[in-house]
Design an enzyme around this catalytic site. Sequence first.
Site, PDB file in Angstrom:
ATOM      1  N   LYS A  26       0.845  -1.238   0.043  1.00  0.00           N
ATOM      2  CA  LYS A  26      -0.044  -0.086   0.027  1.00  0.00           C
ATOM      3  C   LYS A  26       0.839   1.440  -0.067  1.00  0.00           C
ATOM      4  O   LYS A  26       1.461   1.661   0.898  1.00  0.00           O
ATOM      5  CB  LYS A  26      -0.804   0.013   1.212  1.00  0.00           C
ATOM      6  CG  LYS A  26      -1.702   1.157   0.876  1.00  0.00           C
ATOM      7  CD  LYS A  26      -2.692   1.664   2.279  1.00  0.00           C
ATOM      8  CE  LYS A  26      -2.012   2.804   2.920  1.00  0.00           C
ATOM      9  NZ  LYS A  26      -2.017   3.917   1.993  1.00  0.00           N
ATOM     10  N   GLU A  60       9.247   1.157  10.863  1.00  0.00           N
ATOM     11  CA  GLU A  60      10.327   1.836  10.575  1.00  0.00           C
ATOM     12  C   GLU A  60       9.650   3.215  10.556  1.00  0.00           C
ATOM     13  O   GLU A  60       8.761   3.830   9.503  1.00  0.00           O
ATOM     14  CB  GLU A  60      11.014   1.986   9.307  1.00  0.00           C
ATOM     15  CG  GLU A  60      12.491   2.545   9.085  1.00  0.00           C
ATOM     16  CD  GLU A  60      12.343   3.953   8.543  1.00  0.00           C
ATOM     17  OE1 GLU A  60      12.263   4.808   9.314  1.00  0.00           O
ATOM     18  OE2 GLU A  60      12.453   4.007   7.274  1.00  0.00           O
ATOM     19  N   CYS A 104      12.998  10.420   7.024  1.00  0.00           N
ATOM     20  CA  CYS A 104      13.102  10.190   8.427  1.00  0.00           C
ATOM     21  C   CYS A 104      14.638  10.251   8.695  1.00  0.00           C
ATOM     22  O   CYS A 104      14.748  10.391   9.996  1.00  0.00           O
ATOM     23  CB  CYS A 104      12.276   8.935   8.713  1.00  0.00           C
ATOM     24  SG  CYS A 104      12.896   7.504   7.615  1.00  0.00           S
ATOM     25  N   GLU A 130      10.014  15.976  14.969  1.00  0.00           N
ATOM     26  CA  GLU A 130      10.199  15.548  13.384  1.00  0.00           C
ATOM     27  C   GLU A 130       9.417  16.719  12.393  1.00  0.00           C
ATOM     28  O   GLU A 130       8.162  16.759  12.770  1.00  0.00           O
ATOM     29  CB  GLU A 130       9.896  14.211  13.304  1.00  0.00           C
ATOM     30  CG  GLU A 130      10.307  13.997  11.720  1.00  0.00           C
ATOM     31  CD  GLU A 130       9.939  12.600  11.132  1.00  0.00           C
ATOM     32  OE1 GLU A 130      10.847  12.040  10.470  1.00  0.00           O
ATOM     33  OE2 GLU A 130       8.829  11.980  11.777  1.00  0.00           O
TER      34      GLU A 130
END
Length: 485
Positions: A182, A256, A291, A389
């Site tokens: 996906k 992750e 990331c 983040e």
Amino acid sequence: MTTRQDAEALLPKATSFIGDAPAAGSAEQRSFVHPADGLGYAELALAGTAEVDAAVAAAREAWPAWRALAPAARRDLLYRLAGTIREHATELAALVSLEMGMPLRASVAGVEQAAEWFAHYAGWADKIGGVTVPAAPRSVHDYTAVSPRGVVAAIIPWNGPVIAAALKVAPALAAGNCVVLKPSELAPFSTVRLAALLAESGLPAGVLGVVGGGPAAGERLVGHDGVDMISFTGGNSAGQAVGRAAARRHLPAVLELGGKSASIVFDDVDPTRAGKLAAILGVVQNSGQGCFLPTRLLVHRSSYDDVLLAVAAAVGKVRLGDPFAAGTSMGPVVNGAAADRIHGVIDAARTRGDGLLLVGGDRVPGAGSFVAPTVFSDVDPASPLAQEEIFGPVLAVTAFDDEDEAVALANGTRYGLAGYLWTSDLARAHRVAERLDAGYVSVNGMAGLPPAAPFGGWKASGHGTEGGLDGLREYLRTKNVHVQL
């Protein structure tokens, strides 16, 4: 020269690929907009629960034959698929640049890296096996056998969809699993085209399915009874939901997740070179949308001013623009909502006084979702600017006085994905690398992420491994056989 029009001509006419053909969606219609100019290029229905069910059913039907395929045959096919990806690298890269705005040169490099992942794991396909256990020689024969897990639900983000797919699909297929992938609903087309190319090159129907849907499709996929494992790359809140879904059915899950990685510049390196590379890695590369990118910069106080000058100079040379133009060094962020969110973070940091705005910060005029590379100096390490983040081109710079402080600052977030350090002292390089709470450490360079090397996060950055032999083992289960002689 590949253009946006070339990319549009390559567009699949569906957001999913199920069995051996593209599949129309049954969920909501979505308008797809090129982030560099804000103009639409497609309007198609996303995949819904019906497409997820069909893709899982196709994978379950295909799995017995795929699992039983001779390892050498699987090896040869995966090598062929790697060649197909290389052959169509520019085509796939053009779709990536159209979808999410990455400069074409970087998109091509990402697709070529994806081919390397397929080639690497092709080499493992005929070398998978167990071991003999030295339990009690002459009276017991004890050994292990490994087998594929079955159908893997793989969920990837939009910030490099072809290489993100390869990180999961290549080892999963090499191990004998089938995959239902996906992609993000923001960028499904490059992975739909990837699946079609692999099918044309001989990958059996159902072994790889793609369902380009939104959150409802993802929820259906991770909770599906026909799924035996989950591999997820994305944000922390979604990762927690995936982890809960896996726990409910006791499924193995590779997660992750996010990162707030630090680049540590010691006083024994060239501050101009280190500052330039730190700026490129932390701000310019993929517009900061990664990331594992080092969006924090920690600099020894004696080199601080020189590094800041180098950072500002490097950022000043950035050419924002059309991803398909040869001179573009940095493209837009993925869409207008992302640009608004990032500018909101910048404005809030300025209002709070999290740091001093060194460069950038203002909105870029004109069409498209561009965010100027932005650098804050003298950033409070406890501030949201240094802790959260952002997933955009915003760099937070902080000074340190000694090695212990540098390590404490680098480890001082909830994340633990990557760490970067710059030093000419070999002993210090190994010492600091060992002390960093991160699953991946890069010394004096950018993260290479070679397929033979493991990559994965610690702490809130997730768990499990992608890459290398460790990454292959995630897609295998082990059985012990104990024979009395």
